[in-house]
Design a protein around this motif. Structure first.
Motif, PDB file in Angstrom:
ATOM      1  N   ASP A  26      12.078  12.352  24.575  1.00  0.00           N
ATOM      2  CA  ASP A  26      11.838  13.314  23.798  1.00  0.00           C
ATOM      3  C   ASP A  26      12.026  13.159  22.224  1.00  0.00           C
ATOM      4  O   ASP A  26      11.266  13.701  21.349  1.00  0.00           O
ATOM      5  N   ARG A  44       9.618  12.864  18.833  1.00  0.00           N
ATOM      6  CA  ARG A  44       9.587  13.621  17.699  1.00  0.00           C
ATOM      7  C   ARG A  44      10.234  12.770  16.371  1.00  0.00           C
ATOM      8  O   ARG A  44       9.276  13.171  15.451  1.00  0.00           O
ATOM      9  N   SER A  45      10.454  11.570  16.732  1.00  0.00           N
ATOM     10  CA  SER A  45      10.672  10.686  15.553  1.00  0.00           C
ATOM     11  C   SER A  45       9.687   9.804  15.318  1.00  0.00           C
ATOM     12  O   SER A  45       9.714   8.785  14.385  1.00  0.00           O
TER      13      SER A  45
END
Length: 161
Positions: A38, A42-43
């Protein structure tokens, strides 16, 4: 180390730098990568890359004792009277990994640890630790594997004091 070359390296042939050991460890540690999926999304960075950074940060904690055997790095957190919590960062071949454990146990005993608990580990490590347990010739060493929690415990032999 190029991405296509990330694999365990025989320490009898070539000693990796600690940085390269972390690269191999992060590449091989699939369960650890899953924990960062996750965050990676996001990164927009791979889970393996985040794990690599996390392993280096973890290894760098000042309170830890660090031991190297071949292309395998170990940390020990002293958590009680002669008890250590161990983390393994492996970049060595299976055969050497098993031999490295033997040397690590001897070193841990010399610096005063009677009991070592190895944190949740990968199937490769479990297999190697079980092989170590079956074949160890170290006097008094006893092992226990908690398969429900994937935790391996080692009694290093005759207790001191």
């Amino acid at each position: 180390m190029a991405v296509q070359e990330i694999q365990p390296v025989d320490s009898k042939q070539h000693m990796l730098s600690p940085t390269d050991i972390f690269l191999v460890a992060a590449h091989e540690y699939k369960t650890g990568q899953k924990a960062f999926v996750d965050a990676a999304k996001r990164s927009e960075v791979s889970a393996e890359r985040i794990l690599y950074s996390a392993l280096i940060q973890e290894y760098s904690l000042k309170a830890l004792i660090r031991i190297r055997e071949g292309n395998t790095l170990y940390t020990i957190a002293a958590v009680g009277d002669r008890v250590g919590l161990v983390r393994i960062y492996d970049g060595d071949t299976d055969n050497n990994y098993t031999k490295n454990i033997n040397q690590f146990i001897l070193a841990s005993k010399k610096i005063g640890f009677d009991y070592l608990t190895i944190l949740p580990i990968e199937p490769k490590s479990i297999t190697s630790l079980k092989l170590f347990a079956e074949n160890t010739k170290l006097e008094g060493v006893k092992t226990h594997f908690d398969k429900d929690n994937t935790v391996f415990t080692i009694n290093t032999g005759r207790q001191k004091g």
